[in-house]
Design a protein around this motif. Structure first.
Motif, PDB file in Angstrom:
ATOM      1  N   PRO A 137       0.634  -1.405  -0.476  1.00 38.41           N
ATOM      2  CA  PRO A 137       0.124  -0.116   0.042  1.00 38.41           C
ATOM      3  C   PRO A 137       0.695   1.634  -0.570  1.00 38.41           C
ATOM      4  N   PRO A 138       1.682   1.381   1.082  1.00 45.54           N
ATOM      5  CA  PRO A 138       2.847   2.437   0.917  1.00 45.54           C
ATOM      6  C   PRO A 138       3.782   3.079  -0.657  1.00 45.54           C
ATOM      7  N   THR A 139       4.121   1.983  -1.063  1.00 49.47           N
ATOM      8  CA  THR A 139       4.926   2.353  -2.168  1.00 49.47           C
ATOM      9  C   THR A 139       3.738   2.616  -3.463  1.00 49.47           C
ATOM     10  N   ARG A 140       2.808   1.788  -3.748  1.00 54.87           N
ATOM     11  CA  ARG A 140       1.451   1.962  -5.109  1.00 54.87           C
ATOM     12  C   ARG A 140       1.246   3.825  -4.318  1.00 54.87           C
ATOM     13  N   GLN A 141       1.515   4.223  -3.056  1.00 53.23           N
ATOM     14  CA  GLN A 141       1.016   5.573  -3.220  1.00 53.23           C
ATOM     15  C   GLN A 141       2.196   6.767  -3.640  1.00 53.23           C
ATOM     16  N   GLU A 142       3.350   6.225  -3.878  1.00 55.38           N
ATOM     17  CA  GLU A 142       4.382   7.156  -4.482  1.00 55.38           C
ATOM     18  C   GLU A 142       3.964   7.580  -5.531  1.00 55.38           C
TER      19      GLU A 142
END
Length: 103
Positions: free
Chosen positions: A34-39
């Protein structure tokens, strides 16, 4: 070699769990999604588990450019995962970079 700064880059990252640590590793890897996809530079970041060897995992990633990938590799959650990697991974992560050559 990824030469142009604005050229998209594909990453294949292969990870192998220590036998008996598969589920713990999987939880840690899923938490990165999830946090990576928000980058801002992330096009996709998809986690896979081998159908043939349950200790093997693979990330298939696409980034808008090498700079975005480099920024991703410096994220605090990846640094935190790196601290846990020695007790979860059988060997170092195999990271390969690719560039698309077909339409």
């Amino acid at each position: 070699m990824i030469e142009e700064k604005n050229e998209k880059v594909t990453v294949v990252a292969v990870l192998q769990a220590i036998k008996g640590k598969e589920e713990e590793l999987e939880r840690e890897l899923i938490a990165l999604v999830p946090p990576t996809r928000q980058e801002p530079g992330c096009i996709n970041y998809d986690l896979h588990r081998s159908s043939e060897d349950p200790t093997m995992y693979m990330f298939y990633e696409n980034w808008v450019n090498k700079k975005a990938l480099d920024q991703h590799l410096e994220m605090p959650y990846l640094k935190e995962f790196s601290k846990k990697a020695d007790r979860l991974l059988k060997k170092p992560i195999e990271l390969s970079l690719y560039r698309k050559i077909s339409d």
